[in-house]
Design an enzyme around this catalytic site. Structure first.
Site, PDB file in Angstrom:
ATOM      1  CB  THR A  41      -0.848   0.032   1.227  1.00 24.82           C
ATOM      2  OG1 THR A  41      -1.897  -1.060   1.104  1.00 24.82           O
ATOM      3  CG2 THR A  41      -1.642   1.259   1.238  1.00 24.82           C
ATOM      4  CB  SER A 100       2.084  -7.631   1.792  1.00 28.13           C
ATOM      5  OG  SER A 100       0.966  -7.604   2.466  1.00 28.13           O
ATOM      6  CB  THR A 125      -0.148  -3.241   6.258  1.00 26.64           C
ATOM      7  OG1 THR A 125      -1.316  -3.155   5.594  1.00 26.64           O
ATOM      8  CG2 THR A 125       0.338  -2.037   6.290  1.00 26.64           C
ATOM      9  CG  ASP A 126      -3.315  -7.176   3.615  1.00 26.45           C
ATOM     10  OD1 ASP A 126      -3.528  -6.283   4.657  1.00 26.45           O
ATOM     11  OD2 ASP A 126      -3.604  -7.115   2.522  1.00 26.45           O
TER      12      ASP A 126
END
Length: 386
Positions: A71, A118, A151-152
């Protein structure tokens, strides 16, 4: 309102609107331009500037940024999009150029390792990223590493690096919850702070760090807790290691588990990692998932158990059958926090308990443990120590 007040407020309001338009429009334009040239992941790491190739004489730390997408490199045609955007659309050069203030705190250069969301980070990318990070940290002209990441699955990559990096130089994994083109994007300031943390002498020996929303987290403890909020990364039980406040880096805790230079795990000669799958415990679940994992080649299975790592009778049957075939079963929990305590029945069934590691991090450790041994007691000691 008096005429005097009106005359005073109008120029101030105009100045604010103009400044906001220039910042948002300028960055969005840069991002959109980069999106047309940076959407394809390179096949190998590519240096975009040679600042870290030459010794610096300005006494600023030399920080290398390794970009993987996510992101923080996301882009959308609309600056109000915070969920419907293309992750990994922008290249590392665009990210660096968007934060020129970094030049005042470090000599920054970048490499694009991959450019993906990710969820698409796999074992091959983990090995590639870790090896490149170790190569750079071994150089005298690199003082720290910043890794941009979605971030995932950020916490999984950070924890993997925490176990295999062979240096006490700072490594900071950074992401954002809003794409680069969004109003009030959090990526630029997160990146600035990550460089600040990576260049701080107090960050040495802290293990791999995670930086978002002004907070410094330990890779071992930090986890994503909210789907969209900018303060999503938290260490519920253990707390943060520190914070960035007023352009200063503060630490008030230290990680207590083994990491980096104290770790026995070495991936320098590895080309692949053992297959470890995660199965989720729920009411009325079936044994067939365990049988399928074994048939597919799993060497280890992490169970996201209910409560304190509990398994149903059906799951226990499947797990014990897998254990008899040499598959290591790691009992974690779907709860979200707390320690899965050891059971007297674990060793007899080829089970281990995962301490406070959540299922996704337990998988990372079990993969690395299986590169060292298949002995259940030794693997349990890894979970106790790391």
């Amino acid at each position: 309102m008096t005429n005097l007040k009106k005359m005073t407020m109008i120029p101030l309001l105009a100045s604010f609107i103009l400044g906001s338009t220039l910042w948002s429009g300028g960055f969005t334009a840069n991002a959109a331009a980069a999106a047309t040239t940076s959407t394809t992941a390179p096949t190998s790491a590519t240096t975009i500037t040679d600042k870290s190739e030459k010794p610096q004489t300005n006494h600023l730390p030399n920080i290398k940024i390794l970009a993987t997408g996510g992101t923080i490199a996301g882009s959308s045609a609309f600056n109000t999009d915070t969920t419907d955007y293309k992750a990994g659309a922008l290249g590392v050069e665009t990210l660096i150029n968007a934060v020129p203030e970094m030049k005042s705190i470090a000599n920054v250069s970048g490499e694009q390792v991959v450019n993906v969301g990710s969820p698409d980070i796999n074992n091959d990318i983990l090995l590639k990223l870790a090896k490149r990070t170790n190569e750079l940290l071994a150089r005298d002209d690199v003082d720290g590493i910043v890794i941009t990441h979605g971030t995932d699955t950020l916490e999984e990559t950070a924890y993997f690096l925490n176990l295999v990096i062979k240096s006490d130089k700072p490594v900071v994994v950074v992401g954002s919850m809003r794409p680069a083109t969004a109003i009030s994007a959090d990526g630029p300031f997160n990146l600035y702070n990550a460089v600040k943390v990576a260049g701080a002498s107090a960050s040495k020996g802290q293990g791999v760090l995670v930086l978002l929303n002004d907070r410094i987290g330990a890779a071992r403890y930090i986890t994503k807790t909210n789907t969209t909020a900018v303060d999503t990364f938290k260490a519920v039980e253990q707390g943060y290691l520190g914070a960035v406040v007023g352009d200063q880096v503060y630490y008030y805790n230290k990680p207590t588990h083994k990491h980096t230079t104290a770790s026995v795990f070495d991936i320098s000669n590895l080309t692949q990692l053992p297959q470890v799958d995660i199965l989720y415990e729920y009411q009325n679940n079936g044994r067939y998932l365990y049988d399928a994992a074994v048939a597919a080649g799993a060497k280890g299975i992490v169970v996201a158990g209910s409560g304190n790592g509990s398994l149903s009778k059906t799951s226990t049957e499947g797990a014990e059958a897998a254990g008899k075939k040499g598959v290591i079963i790691a009992r974690s929990s779907r709860v979200g926090s707390g320690i899965v305590s050891p059971s007297t029945k674990d060793a007899a069934s080829n089970f281990v308990s995962t301490d406070s590691l959540n299922p996704q991090k337990a998988r990372i450790l079990l993969m690395l443990a299986l590169t060292q041994t298949h002995d259940v007691k030794q693997i349990q000691s890894f979970f106790n120590e790391y």
